[in-house]
Design a protein around this motif. Structure first.
Motif, PDB file in Angstrom:
ATOM      1  N   LEU A 137       0.648  -1.329  -0.216  1.00 19.74           N
ATOM      2  CA  LEU A 137      -0.101  -0.007  -0.075  1.00 19.74           C
ATOM      3  C   LEU A 137       0.846   1.422   0.100  1.00 19.74           C
ATOM      4  O   LEU A 137       1.646   1.579   0.897  1.00 19.74           O
ATOM      5  N   LEU A 138       0.501   2.267  -0.977  1.00 13.69           N
ATOM      6  CA  LEU A 138       1.695   3.371  -1.243  1.00 13.69           C
ATOM      7  C   LEU A 138       0.913   4.412  -1.084  1.00 13.69           C
ATOM      8  O   LEU A 138      -0.511   4.708  -1.423  1.00 13.69           O
ATOM      9  N   GLY A 139       1.267   5.661  -0.353  1.00 15.73           N
ATOM     10  CA  GLY A 139       0.642   6.987  -0.040  1.00 15.73           C
ATOM     11  C   GLY A 139       1.407   7.486   1.007  1.00 15.73           C
ATOM     12  O   GLY A 139       1.250   8.740   0.975  1.00 15.73           O
ATOM     13  N   HIS A 140       1.719   7.049   2.155  1.00 14.97           N
ATOM     14  CA  HIS A 140       2.406   7.833   3.137  1.00 14.97           C
ATOM     15  C   HIS A 140       3.998   8.195   2.461  1.00 14.97           C
ATOM     16  O   HIS A 140       4.399   7.630   1.702  1.00 14.97           O
ATOM     17  N   GLN A 141       4.097   9.398   3.037  1.00 18.75           N
ATOM     18  CA  GLN A 141       5.395   9.997   2.577  1.00 18.75           C
ATOM     19  C   GLN A 141       6.499   9.893   3.801  1.00 18.75           C
ATOM     20  O   GLN A 141       7.773  10.164   3.629  1.00 18.75           O
ATOM     21  N   ASP A 142       6.247   9.262   4.708  1.00 17.12           N
ATOM     22  CA  ASP A 142       7.219   9.069   5.641  1.00 17.12           C
ATOM     23  C   ASP A 142       6.883   7.647   6.559  1.00 17.12           C
ATOM     24  O   ASP A 142       5.884   6.838   6.337  1.00 17.12           O
ATOM     25  N   VAL A 143       7.696   7.304   7.589  1.00 20.25           N
ATOM     26  CA  VAL A 143       7.475   6.108   8.577  1.00 20.25           C
ATOM     27  C   VAL A 143       5.872   5.998   8.794  1.00 20.25           C
ATOM     28  O   VAL A 143       5.366   6.718   9.424  1.00 20.25           O
ATOM     29  N   VAL A 144       5.567   4.883   8.804  1.00 23.22           N
ATOM     30  CA  VAL A 144       4.255   4.263   9.011  1.00 23.22           C
ATOM     31  C   VAL A 144       4.368   3.681  10.347  1.00 23.22           C
ATOM     32  O   VAL A 144       5.033   2.454  10.820  1.00 23.22           O
ATOM     33  N   ARG A 145       3.925   4.576  11.597  1.00 17.81           N
ATOM     34  CA  ARG A 145       4.278   4.327  12.877  1.00 17.81           C
ATOM     35  C   ARG A 145       3.470   3.248  13.527  1.00 17.81           C
ATOM     36  O   ARG A 145       3.942   2.599  14.366  1.00 17.81           O
ATOM     37  N   ASP A 146       2.178   3.149  13.008  1.00 21.46           N
ATOM     38  CA  ASP A 146       1.182   2.425  13.706  1.00 21.46           C
ATOM     39  C   ASP A 146       0.173   1.789  12.781  1.00 21.46           C
ATOM     40  O   ASP A 146      -0.179   2.535  11.894  1.00 21.46           O
ATOM     41  N   LEU A 147      -0.550   0.763  13.134  1.00 16.63           N
ATOM     42  CA  LEU A 147      -1.482   0.467  12.329  1.00 16.63           C
ATOM     43  C   LEU A 147      -2.723  -0.217  13.161  1.00 16.63           C
ATOM     44  O   LEU A 147      -2.475  -0.698  14.169  1.00 16.63           O
ATOM     45  N   SER A 148      -3.988  -0.075  12.572  1.00 15.10           N
ATOM     46  CA  SER A 148      -5.206  -0.706  13.253  1.00 15.10           C
ATOM     47  C   SER A 148      -6.203  -1.344  12.386  1.00 15.10           C
ATOM     48  O   SER A 148      -6.458  -0.557  11.498  1.00 15.10           O
ATOM     49  N   PHE A 149      -6.412  -2.393  12.455  1.00 15.93           N
ATOM     50  CA  PHE A 149      -7.467  -2.991  11.975  1.00 15.93           C
ATOM     51  C   PHE A 149      -8.859  -2.768  12.655  1.00 15.93           C
ATOM     52  O   PHE A 149      -8.874  -2.743  13.787  1.00 15.93           O
ATOM     53  N   ALA A 150      -9.931  -2.660  11.874  1.00 18.80           N
ATOM     54  CA  ALA A 150     -11.347  -2.653  12.555  1.00 18.80           C
ATOM     55  C   ALA A 150     -11.630  -3.998  13.214  1.00 18.80           C
ATOM     56  O   ALA A 150     -11.383  -5.018  12.662  1.00 18.80           O
ATOM     57  N   PRO A 151     -11.925  -4.102  14.567  1.00 16.39           N
ATOM     58  CA  PRO A 151     -11.812  -5.299  15.466  1.00 16.39           C
ATOM     59  C   PRO A 151     -12.967  -6.109  14.920  1.00 16.39           C
ATOM     60  O   PRO A 151     -12.812  -7.357  15.308  1.00 16.39           O
ATOM     61  N   ASN A 152     -14.116  -5.734  14.209  1.00 20.62           N
ATOM     62  CA  ASN A 152     -15.126  -6.499  13.890  1.00 20.62           C
ATOM     63  C   ASN A 152     -14.570  -7.532  12.704  1.00 20.62           C
ATOM     64  O   ASN A 152     -15.442  -8.256  12.201  1.00 20.62           O
ATOM     65  N   GLY A 153     -13.394  -7.480  12.342  1.00 21.04           N
ATOM     66  CA  GLY A 153     -12.865  -8.437  11.330  1.00 21.04           C
ATOM     67  C   GLY A 153     -13.211  -7.931   9.784  1.00 21.04           C
ATOM     68  O   GLY A 153     -12.678  -8.680   8.752  1.00 21.04           O
TER      69      GLY A 153
END
Length: 399
Positions: free
Chosen positions: A143-159
């Motif tokens: 996945l491309l779009g951020h211009q700097d470090v991707v520091r954290d990620l979170s998925f929607a908990p409902n799957g």
């Protein structure tokens, strides 16, 4: 009961000090079913380890080793084997998701068709997000779009296949993996690096923490800003929702954890990290109690925090002081095992440690509160024709 160190895993590679690599464990994660553990062990590598840990990985007494295995045996994938994901960049963020979601006890139709059942997203130093299929270790998306470090990620908990990423480019981005990883929204509002993002278990809210004194609360339905949570005296660096979405905690370099009602924005409690003399390093130039990470226990009655004073702290919601401590060196992150009983912590040395955590049998009162708050907002509770004391309990004004 103080946390007991059950196991410590160390990188198998010698430390390298060139610009292409870093040895820190910035992130650890358990899969939602508790069958896998992901470890960003430095050297641009992620280790995918079946849980419970094998005999060879546990450097502890036989009695402790048996205890660790037996408590999670029912969630173990016996035939699964450890995998190494070569990410090509320093890994900062990790997040698992069961995708597509399957009903408990049912055979996942995606698995039957050979489609991914469990994925791991990795946030990288160059702004990329790589999404991997856990069972095979295959790369699914970049996945491309951020211009700097991707520091954290979170998925929607409902799957659902919705992923939120937090970056040093001061934005959060929303991705839909069911649409080939298409970027569906960019959230702008922070003026500093975004350190952390957390989606509420009911999937209605998103909290983000940056190098600012306030945390931002967003709607996951409209992707608009709901409110700023102001109360910290220094940078907010970590945040987490309670399992019923009724509470939000934020941790800051000001050595405080603030417990919020996310619906009203009210501060319910402040937990202050008072330094212990035995844990202080007089040569350190940083605030020794600066917080790095906070997380809720699965049943929602405890918090774990990691701070620069070399302590892992366990807090019970009803008390303003920790109920347990454990000495650890250079901690950066912490994560509860999804079925309780264990905490994983990552360190600056690239190590990951596994600790015992208090096991509690939730009271019937708390179970009822948790069940109600899963679908009732604070305002809906306050509108109920019930006694005031009961409203205070249901909204966590009393414990």
């Amino acid at each position: 009961e103080e946390p007991v160190l059950l196991a410590e895993l160390k990188p198998g590679r010698p430390q390298r000090y060139d610009w292409k690599s870093s040895c820190e464990t910035w992130s650890v994660a358990f899969s939602p079913d508790g069958a896998w553990f992901a470890w960003s062990q430095g050297h641009c590598v992620v280790k995918l380890i079946p849980w419970p840990l094998g005999e060879a990985e546990l450097g502890c007494k036989t009695s402790e080793r048996k205890s660790l295995g037996s408590k999670v045996e029912t969630w173990s994938r016996g035939a699964a084997k450890e995998k190494t994901l070569e990410c090509g960049q320093i890994v900062w963020g990790l997040a698992f998701s069961a995708w597509p979601a399957a009903e408990d006890g049912d055979t996942d139709p995606a698995c039957a068709m050979g489609l991914p059942c469990l994925v791991l997203a990795t946030g990288l130093n160059d702004g990329q997000i790589k999404v991997w299929e856990v069972q095979t270790g295959h790369l699914l998306f970049s996945l491309l779009g951020h211009q700097d470090v991707v520091r954290d990620l979170s998925f929607a908990p409902n799957g659902s296949p919705i992923l939120v990423s937090a970056s040093r480019d001061k934005t959060l981005r929303v991705w839909d993996l069911s649409r080939d990883g298409r970027q569906v929204q960019v959230l702008s509002g922070h003026v500093q690096w975004v350190y952390c993002c957390s989606i509420s278990p009911d999937c209605s809210m998103l909290c983000s923490a940056a190098g600012e004194k306030s945390a931002l609360l967003w709607s996951m339905r409209s992707y608009t800003l709901i409110r700023r949570l102001e109360g910290h005296q220094s940078s907010v660096v970590s945040c987490d929702f309670s399992p019923d979405s009724a509470l939000l905690v934020t941790a800051s370099y000001d050595a405080c954890v603030i417990m919020w009602d996310p619906y009203t924005g009210e501060q319910l409690r402040t937990l202050r990290h008072v330094p212990l003399h035995s844990a202080l390093d007089s040569s350190s130039e940083i605030h020794t109690s600066s917080l790095r990470s906070v997380c809720f226990s699965p049943e929602g009655l405890y918090l774990a925090t990691v701070a620069d004073d070399r302590l892992l702290r366990i807090w019970a919601l009803e008390f303003r002081s920790p109920v347990a401590f454990a000495p650890m060196t250079n901690g950066l992150c912490c994560m509860y095992f999804p079925h309780g009983g264990f905490i994983a912590t990552g360190t600056r040395d690239g190590h990951v440690q596994f600790w015992t955590a208090p096991r509690v049998l939730s009271s019937l009162k708390h179970l009822c509160r948790k069940a109600l708050r899963t679908f009732l907002t604070t305002y809906q509770v306050l509108a109920l024709p019930i006694p005031r004391k009961l409203k205070e309990f249901l909204t966590y004004r009393t414990f």
